[in-house]
Enzyme design. Structure first.
Site, mmCIF file in Angstrom:
data_model
loop_
_atom_site.group_PDB
_atom_site.id
_atom_site.type_symbol
_atom_site.label_atom_id
_atom_site.label_comp_id
_atom_site.label_asym_id
_atom_site.label_seq_id
_atom_site.Cartn_x
_atom_site.Cartn_y
_atom_site.Cartn_z
ATOM 1 N N THR A 130 0.870 -1.174 0.000
ATOM 2 C CA THR A 130 0.000 0.000 0.000
ATOM 3 C C THR A 130 0.910 1.229 0.000
ATOM 4 O OG1 THR A 130 -0.133 0.349 2.420
ATOM 5 C CG2 THR A 130 -1.633 -1.301 1.440
ATOM 6 N N ALA A 146 3.194 -1.052 4.815
ATOM 7 C CA ALA A 146 2.466 0.089 5.387
ATOM 8 C C ALA A 146 3.448 1.247 5.442
ATOM 9 C CB ALA A 146 1.957 -0.254 6.778
ATOM 10 N N VAL A 176 7.471 -2.196 6.956
ATOM 11 C CA VAL A 176 7.386 -0.742 7.017
ATOM 12 C C VAL A 176 7.952 -0.152 5.731
ATOM 13 C CG1 VAL A 176 8.099 1.341 8.257
ATOM 14 C CG2 VAL A 176 7.549 -0.768 9.522
ATOM 15 N N LYS A 177 7.187 0.740 5.110
ATOM 16 C CA LYS A 177 7.605 1.343 3.844
ATOM 17 C C LYS A 177 8.103 2.757 4.115
ATOM 18 C CE LYS A 177 5.672 0.935 -0.845
ATOM 19 N NZ LYS A 177 4.416 1.003 -1.619
ATOM 20 N N VAL A 178 9.269 3.072 3.578
ATOM 21 C CA VAL A 178 9.823 4.415 3.760
ATOM 22 C C VAL A 178 10.292 4.947 2.412
ATOM 23 C CG1 VAL A 178 10.610 3.913 6.117
ATOM 24 C CG2 VAL A 178 12.189 3.590 4.203
#
Ligand code: G3P
Length: 230
Positions: free
Chosen positions: A27, A56, A82-84
């Site tokens: 996402t 996310a 975790v998306k950064v």
């Protein structure tokens, strides 16, 4: 190659889950905003539909706050990745989270050197955006090929190439040929992957010929055949 769904739409994810081919979900803030639902609950529900990595994305722009967001997001579900973004703060955050044992997907990658940074700080995934490069007349698939080659040159780098911003089935085929570990795409693109006119034509022809078979009920015929032998 792993196949991820690129959506926050729960109905699409539920439909895709019935196919048995998807390994995860990605996402981003735009996909979450499009659904108009609670972010954390949406991520939690996705993670309970597809038992695989669910990206996310953080939204803070400073590393300390981004790290705090990431550490909290990782607590929502064991499947959360975790998306950064590929920024200085994003790389700093990736280093901190990876050191904590939290999986990170570094996104918004548009050139190979960026992918080196992500791998150096222990990213689980790097997300090069193929379609958005194509959209500006650059060769998005060439970026995938170059990152795959760079990572192959240094086996100590464990980051997986997650081809993102996929616009059509050929992007998926080309990503597989280029050696990407993952593609992520909308459900509609994966639906197109089923289609070929010769498949449809061949299926119609098989069924037409089957109509000439006297006993066409396979289930009843096999049940009777088995019963006669027990
Ligand atoms: O979610 C990451 C990426 O796949 C989004 O791509 O270009 O379709 O917004 P895009």
């Amino acid at each position: 190659m792993k196949l991820f769904l690129d959506t926050a739409n729960l109905d699409e994810i539920r439909e895709g889950a019935t196919w048995g081919v998807f390994d995860g979900v990605t996402t981003n803030p735009s996909l979450i905003a499009k659904e108009g639902r609670d972010f954390v609950d949406t991520i939690y529900q996705i993670a309970n539909i597809i038992d695989g990595p669910v990206s996310a994305e953080t939204v803070a722009q400073d590393a300390p706050t981004m790290i705090k967001e990431g550490r909290l997001l990782a607590k929502v579900h064991r499947n959360v990745v975790v998306k950064v973004p590929l920024t200085v703060a994003g790389i700093q955050c990736c280093k901190a989270l990876a050191d904590d044992g939290i999986r990170v997907n570094v996104t918004l990658c548009f050139q190979p050197a960026q992918a080196l940074y992500a791998a150096k700080v222990g990213a689980t995934f790097i997300s090069p955006f193929v379609g958005r490069l194509d959209d500006v007349s650059e060769d998005g698939m060439d970026l995938i090929s170059r990152i795959v080659k760079i990572y192959q040159n240094y086996p100590n780098l464990k980051t997986e190439v997650l081809a993102a911003s996929i616009r059509h089935p050929m992007h998926i085929v080309q990503s597989a040929l280029a050696g990407a570990h993952v593609t992520t795409a909308p459900l509609k693109v994966y639906k197109q992957l089923f289609s070929h006119p010769l498949t449809d034509k061949g299926n119609v022809a098989f069924l037409k010929d089957w109509e000439t078979v006297p006993d066409r009920d396979i289930i009843g015929q096999v049940e009777r055949w088995l019963a006669a032998r027990t």
